[in-house]
Design a protein around this motif. Structure first.
Motif, PDB file in Angstrom:
ATOM      1  N   GLU A  15      66.114  28.552  26.580  1.00  0.00           N
ATOM      2  CA  GLU A  15      66.399  29.819  25.894  1.00  0.00           C
ATOM      3  C   GLU A  15      66.026  31.007  26.794  1.00  0.00           C
ATOM      4  O   GLU A  15      66.784  31.971  26.896  1.00  0.00           O
ATOM      5  CB  GLU A  15      65.610  29.914  24.588  1.00  0.00           C
ATOM      6  CG  GLU A  15      66.098  29.019  23.484  1.00  0.00           C
ATOM      7  CD  GLU A  15      65.208  29.098  22.251  1.00  0.00           C
ATOM      8  OE1 GLU A  15      64.624  30.173  21.987  1.00  0.00           O
ATOM      9  OE2 GLU A  15      65.086  28.069  21.558  1.00  0.00           O
ATOM     10  N   TYR A  16      64.864  30.913  27.417  1.00  0.00           N
ATOM     11  CA  TYR A  16      64.421  32.013  28.284  1.00  0.00           C
ATOM     12  C   TYR A  16      65.306  32.140  29.519  1.00  0.00           C
ATOM     13  O   TYR A  16      65.672  33.248  29.910  1.00  0.00           O
ATOM     14  CB  TYR A  16      62.949  31.850  28.666  1.00  0.00           C
ATOM     15  CG  TYR A  16      62.041  32.307  27.559  1.00  0.00           C
ATOM     16  CD1 TYR A  16      61.774  33.665  27.372  1.00  0.00           C
ATOM     17  CD2 TYR A  16      61.453  31.411  26.687  1.00  0.00           C
ATOM     18  CE1 TYR A  16      60.951  34.102  26.346  1.00  0.00           C
ATOM     19  CE2 TYR A  16      60.626  31.833  25.660  1.00  0.00           C
ATOM     20  CZ  TYR A  16      60.377  33.184  25.500  1.00  0.00           C
ATOM     21  OH  TYR A  16      59.566  33.624  24.481  1.00  0.00           O
ATOM     22  N   TYR A  17      65.670  31.014  30.123  1.00  0.00           N
ATOM     23  CA  TYR A  17      66.561  31.071  31.281  1.00  0.00           C
ATOM     24  C   TYR A  17      67.914  31.645  30.885  1.00  0.00           C
ATOM     25  O   TYR A  17      68.515  32.419  31.621  1.00  0.00           O
ATOM     26  CB  TYR A  17      66.752  29.679  31.906  1.00  0.00           C
ATOM     27  CG  TYR A  17      65.489  29.047  32.445  1.00  0.00           C
ATOM     28  CD1 TYR A  17      64.472  29.813  33.007  1.00  0.00           C
ATOM     29  CD2 TYR A  17      65.308  27.675  32.396  1.00  0.00           C
ATOM     30  CE1 TYR A  17      63.326  29.226  33.497  1.00  0.00           C
ATOM     31  CE2 TYR A  17      64.160  27.075  32.891  1.00  0.00           C
ATOM     32  CZ  TYR A  17      63.172  27.859  33.437  1.00  0.00           C
ATOM     33  OH  TYR A  17      62.035  27.272  33.930  1.00  0.00           O
ATOM     34  N   ASN A  18      68.375  31.265  29.698  1.00  0.00           N
ATOM     35  CA  ASN A  18      69.667  31.732  29.206  1.00  0.00           C
ATOM     36  C   ASN A  18      69.658  33.246  28.959  1.00  0.00           C
ATOM     37  O   ASN A  18      70.676  33.905  29.110  1.00  0.00           O
ATOM     38  CB  ASN A  18      70.037  30.976  27.931  1.00  0.00           C
ATOM     39  CG  ASN A  18      71.505  31.015  27.649  1.00  0.00           C
ATOM     40  OD1 ASN A  18      72.317  30.928  28.559  1.00  0.00           O
ATOM     41  ND2 ASN A  18      71.858  31.137  26.396  1.00  0.00           N
ATOM     42  N   THR A  19      68.519  33.778  28.592  1.00  0.00           N
ATOM     43  CA  THR A  19      68.387  35.226  28.387  1.00  0.00           C
ATOM     44  C   THR A  19      68.291  35.952  29.721  1.00  0.00           C
ATOM     45  O   THR A  19      68.804  37.067  29.875  1.00  0.00           O
ATOM     46  CB  THR A  19      67.153  35.534  27.512  1.00  0.00           C
ATOM     47  OG1 THR A  19      67.248  34.774  26.298  1.00  0.00           O
ATOM     48  CG2 THR A  19      67.064  37.006  27.171  1.00  0.00           C
TER      49      THR A  19
END
Length: 139
Positions: free
Chosen positions: A100-104
């Motif tokens: 999720e963090y990488y995707n953001t």
């Protein structure tokens, strides 16, 4: 200058010494109202704690840095902190949260044209998918 000393000690693997310099610089940034410098210092402290295996402590510093980057409109700093979150969560075994963090972070890197940051995020995705056994997706 204190941050530079900290970065050198950090690169040398002397995380505790780096933390001393970062923690000396932090109140100075706060005193002069330099939110960007404060955010970078907080992120650096978090990264040092992450390297020392203190993932939860690192997350606390990232949580403090992130809104400062956002308030300053520093998308690159924000993306770097998001990747740092992802790295810590991945190490804690929370792979979906890391993704999720990488995707953001990825679209932020792309928005500012930071190809190096974009590559870091993509490699991070690959490492997590590899760890999850999703080899084709990792590739």
């Amino acid at each position: 200058t204190l941050i530079s000393f900290g970065a050198v000690y950090d690169a040398l693997g002397e995380k505790q010494k780096a933390l001393e310099y970062y923690n000396t610089a932090l109140p100075l940034y706060r005193a002069v109202g330099d939110r960007g410098g404060e955010a970078t210092t907080l992120n650096n402290i978090g990264t040092a704690y992450n390297a020392l295996g203190e993932k939860l402590k690192a997350l606390e510093y990232y949580n403090t840095a992130l809104p400062l980057y956002r308030a300053a409109g520093d998308k690159s700093g924000e993306a770097n902190t998001l990747v740092s979150f992802g790295t810590a969560y991945s190490a804690l075994g929370e792979k979906p949260k890391a993704l999720e963090y990488y995707n953001t972070a990825l679209p932020l890197y792309r928005a500012v044209g930071d190809r190096g940051g974009e590559a870091t995020a993509l490699v991070s995705f690959g490492a997590v998918y590899d760890a999850l056994g999703e080899k084709q997706k990792a590739l």
